[in-house]
Design a protein around this motif. Structure first.
Motif, short mmCIF file in Angstrom:
data_model
loop_
_atom_site.label_atom_id
_atom_site.label_comp_id
_atom_site.label_asym_id
_atom_site.label_seq_id
_atom_site.Cartn_x
_atom_site.Cartn_y
_atom_site.Cartn_z
N CYS A 342 0.84 -1.19 0.00
CA CYS A 342 0.00 0.00 0.00
C CYS A 342 0.88 1.24 0.00
O CYS A 342 2.01 1.22 0.48
N GLY A 343 0.34 2.34 -0.55
CA GLY A 343 1.06 3.60 -0.55
C GLY A 343 2.44 3.46 -1.17
O GLY A 343 2.61 2.89 -2.25
N ARG A 344 3.44 3.96 -0.46
CA ARG A 344 4.83 3.87 -0.92
C ARG A 344 5.51 2.60 -0.42
O ARG A 344 6.69 2.38 -0.73
N SER A 345 4.79 1.79 0.34
CA SER A 345 5.34 0.54 0.85
C SER A 345 4.83 -0.60 -0.02
O SER A 345 3.72 -1.09 0.17
N ARG A 346 5.64 -1.00 -0.99
CA ARG A 346 5.20 -2.01 -1.96
C ARG A 346 5.83 -3.36 -1.67
O ARG A 346 6.90 -3.47 -1.09
N THR A 369 -1.51 -4.54 6.51
CA THR A 369 -2.29 -5.14 7.59
C THR A 369 -1.94 -4.44 8.90
O THR A 369 -0.94 -3.74 8.98
N SER A 370 -2.75 -4.61 9.93
CA SER A 370 -2.48 -3.93 11.19
C SER A 370 -1.58 -4.75 12.09
O SER A 370 -1.53 -5.98 12.00
N LEU A 371 -0.89 -4.06 12.98
CA LEU A 371 -0.03 -4.72 13.95
C LEU A 371 -0.86 -5.64 14.84
O LEU A 371 -0.46 -6.77 15.14
N ASP A 372 -2.03 -5.18 15.27
CA ASP A 372 -2.88 -5.98 16.15
C ASP A 372 -3.32 -7.28 15.49
O ASP A 372 -3.31 -8.34 16.11
N LEU A 373 -3.70 -7.20 14.21
CA LEU A 373 -4.13 -8.40 13.50
C LEU A 373 -2.98 -9.40 13.41
O LEU A 373 -3.16 -10.61 13.60
N LEU A 374 -1.79 -8.90 13.15
CA LEU A 374 -0.61 -9.78 13.08
C LEU A 374 -0.37 -10.48 14.41
O LEU A 374 -0.13 -11.69 14.46
N LEU A 375 -0.47 -9.73 15.49
CA LEU A 375 -0.20 -10.28 16.81
C LEU A 375 -1.25 -11.30 17.24
O LEU A 375 -0.92 -12.33 17.84
N GLN A 376 -2.51 -11.03 16.93
CA GLN A 376 -3.58 -11.92 17.38
C GLN A 376 -3.79 -13.10 16.44
O GLN A 376 -3.89 -14.25 16.87
N GLN A 377 -3.85 -12.81 15.13
CA GLN A 377 -4.16 -13.86 14.15
C GLN A 377 -3.01 -14.85 13.99
O GLN A 377 -3.23 -16.05 13.82
N ALA A 409 -1.28 0.59 10.69
CA ALA A 409 -0.99 -0.26 9.53
C ALA A 409 0.51 -0.51 9.44
O ALA A 409 1.33 0.38 9.72
N LEU A 410 0.85 -1.72 9.05
CA LEU A 410 2.25 -2.09 8.92
C LEU A 410 2.78 -1.57 7.58
O LEU A 410 2.89 -2.29 6.60
N ASP A 411 3.09 -0.28 7.55
CA ASP A 411 3.80 0.30 6.41
C ASP A 411 4.67 1.43 6.95
O ASP A 411 4.45 1.96 8.03
#
Length: 546
Positions: A342-346, A369-377, A409-411
């Motif tokens: 996303c954005g400038r983070s490809r 993706t979000s940091l929280d989703l990464l940690l929980q999922q 968001a992780l970017d």
């Protein structure tokens, strides 16, 4: 009928007993009259399931983990080796089902780590059968400028932490004239001095898929006109050192390296050099000094290494993950890679879950993706079962993030806006038992120990920082006003280090300290009050005894 069994040979699996599992499996198979072939593959990155044992079936590989040597007899008795079925020992508690269907793995977007855990790391045939060297073949048919344009079009940014656009760095080296002096060539240098806390993605690349790194560096050499490459490897990675040397020797013998790469008339040679065991040598100019045989001191910039780098010549210095992304980009095209993120983070980044986490391991996902989703999922909460309290992203110089920021968001840009850094993708989790004042102290102490000592703000500032934080926990030496004065002094020290340090070592050390002060200030006050109460209690006890 022979059964093919896959057991990782990487550092994590071996540390958790993989060699003992291999020995036990061979012994039990012989006792049962079973014929097996054990392939020592790389790790899939699911550290929480290591050692992972996979059994090849017509339906796909079936995984068991975490397996110990003591588990082998029961697993074989339960039918792990198949006996002609597609679901061997499916009911056993250690059976994870089809490897590719394990949610932790299935929910990832693996581009760089597509082969990790799938192939035999040292088998050229395995590598080629999984699209290996397709990028190099295409690169040999392109002009150097066309290769650089593909990298620029992909949006790839340096994965070592600075996130500088790789294509722009390559363009600078391509356009740079070679100066006269000790050498008459340009260089490709791979920074494999992976020292950030909670990081292991570089090591996993080198141990699980070394030919990908070799291919990426060779393509980089073709792109900028460099005929010599060096992998500056962390000295604490002996297995990676062994695997890389074997892979380079095999690639050289097969014509993928040397003076006539794939009979193209173009040259690229590659060597591994062991690092100096210093965190500061992960900084690119200090790395170059070390590679030249000098003490690892940070160089002033400008000039940039892209213009005046190794032995004074134009040099590409990229991280392992940056160079490992190159084969996919050239083989599939810049757009295919840029479609992720996303954005400038490809593209994708390999996030590494460590610390107090239930399911630690490597997770490759597209940015966004979000940091929280990464940690929980993926992480599935803390290993202790207690609530998460603070998350440090980006290594020991990264900020401590409170729960209010976990939806970030992780970017790169999103993290910058919060005052945090994404860095190399290392994520360390702390539960609510952590003492954040001690974590702030650790940041200053780490800088004091690892500083190269060249600049005063970093060398002296970090030492004074440790002393000031120690004052904050000593009620015997401080009134409330002195405590407040010490906090102000700590902020002033952070300002000086941030503004005056020569490199990111001193310049970024304030990140964890400031974030601990800003978001976990109660921990500072609680620690002081707790110390004060203990002191009063001890004093009262001494008076009573008297």
């Amino acid at each position: 009928m022979s059964v093919t069994v896959y057991i990782p040979r990487d550092t994590t699996a071996n540390a958790l007993g993989a060699e003992a599992v291999v020995t036990a499996l061979n012994a039990e198979a012989e006792r049962h009259g079973e014929t097996i072939e054990i392939i020592r593959n790389g790790s899939r990155g699911m550290c929480w399931l290591e050692p992972l044992v996979e059994i090849a079936t017509e339906q796909g590989r079936i995984a068991y983990g975490p397996v110990t040597a003591a588990d082998i007899p029961a697993l074989i008795d339960a039918g792990m080796l198949g006996t002609g079925t597609n679901q061997p020992a499916a009911a056993h508690p250690l059976c994870q089902g089809l490897t590719e269907q394990i949610p932790y793995l299935k929910q990832q977007q693996r581009l760089t780590f597509a082969r990790a855990g799938v192939t035999d790391p040292l088998s050229l045939d395995d590598y080629r059968s999984h699209q290996g060297f397709e990028g190099l073949t295409k690169a040999l048919a392109l002009t150097p400028q066309a290769i650089v344009d593909e990298i620029k079009g992909s949006g790839l940014r340096g994965r070592g932490g600075a996130a500088f656009p790789a294509g722009i760095k390559w363009q600078t080296v391509l356009d740079a004239p070679i100066s006269t002096g000790q050498s008459d060539q340009k260089y490709i240098v791979c920074n494999a001095d992976e020292g950030d806390s909670g990081t292991f993605a570089d090591r996993l690349v080198m141990e699980a898929d070394p030919y990908m790194l070799i291919e990426g560096m060779c393509i980089a050499g073709l792109a900028v006109g460099a005929t010599q490459g060096y992998i500056y490897l962390r000295s604490e990675y002996p297995l990676a050192h062994q695997v890389l040397n074997q892979a380079i020797e095999t690639a050289l013998a097969a014509g993928y390296l040397g003076d006539n790469v794939c009979n193209s008339g173009r040259a690229f040679n590659l060597e591994v050099r062991l690092g100096a065991g210093a965190y500061i040598c992960g900084e690119e100019t200090s790395l170059l000094e070390s590679l030249e045989g000098k003490r690892g001191l940070v160089r002033a910039k400008p000039p940039l290494p892209a213009l005046v780098g190794l032995f004074g010549q134009p040099t590409v210095v990229n991280n392992v993950l940056t160079l490992a992304a190159i084969p996919y980009i050239i083989a599939e095209g810049a757009k295919a890679y840029a479609n992720y993120g996303c954005g400038r983070s490809r593209g994708t980044l390999a996030f590494q879950l460590a610390g107090n986490i239930k399911q630690g391991g490597l997770v490759e996902l597209a940015f966004g993706t979000s940091l929280d989703l990464l940690l929980q999922q993926f992480g599935n909460g803390t290993a202790s079962g207690r609530p998460m309290h603070a998350i440090q992203v980006g290594g020991p110089l990264g900020a401590y993030m409170p729960q209010s920021q976990w939806q970030t968001a992780l970017d790169y840009e999103a993290f910058t806006e919060t005052g945090a850094v994404l860095g190399h993708g290392g994520i360390v989790v702390f539960d609510d038992s952590v003492d954040m004042l001690q974590q702030a102290r650790f940041a200053m102490e780490f800088c004091a120990v690892e500083s190269c000592g060249k600049c005063t703000p970093c060398r002296i500032g970090s030492t004074r920082g440790v002393e000031v934080i120690d004052r904050l926990t000593d009620p015997q030496r401080q009134s409330d006003q002195q405590h407040q004065d010490a906090l102000e002094l700590l902020h002033d020290l952070c300002d000086t280090m941030e503004d005056g340090s020569l490199c990111a070592m001193g310049g970024m050390t304030p990140n964890p300290v400031r974030s601990a002060l800003q978001y976990f200030g109660d921990d500072f006050n609680h620690s002081r009050q707790h110390t004060s109460q203990n002191s009063n209690h001890n004093t009262a006890g001494e008076n009573t005894d008297a």
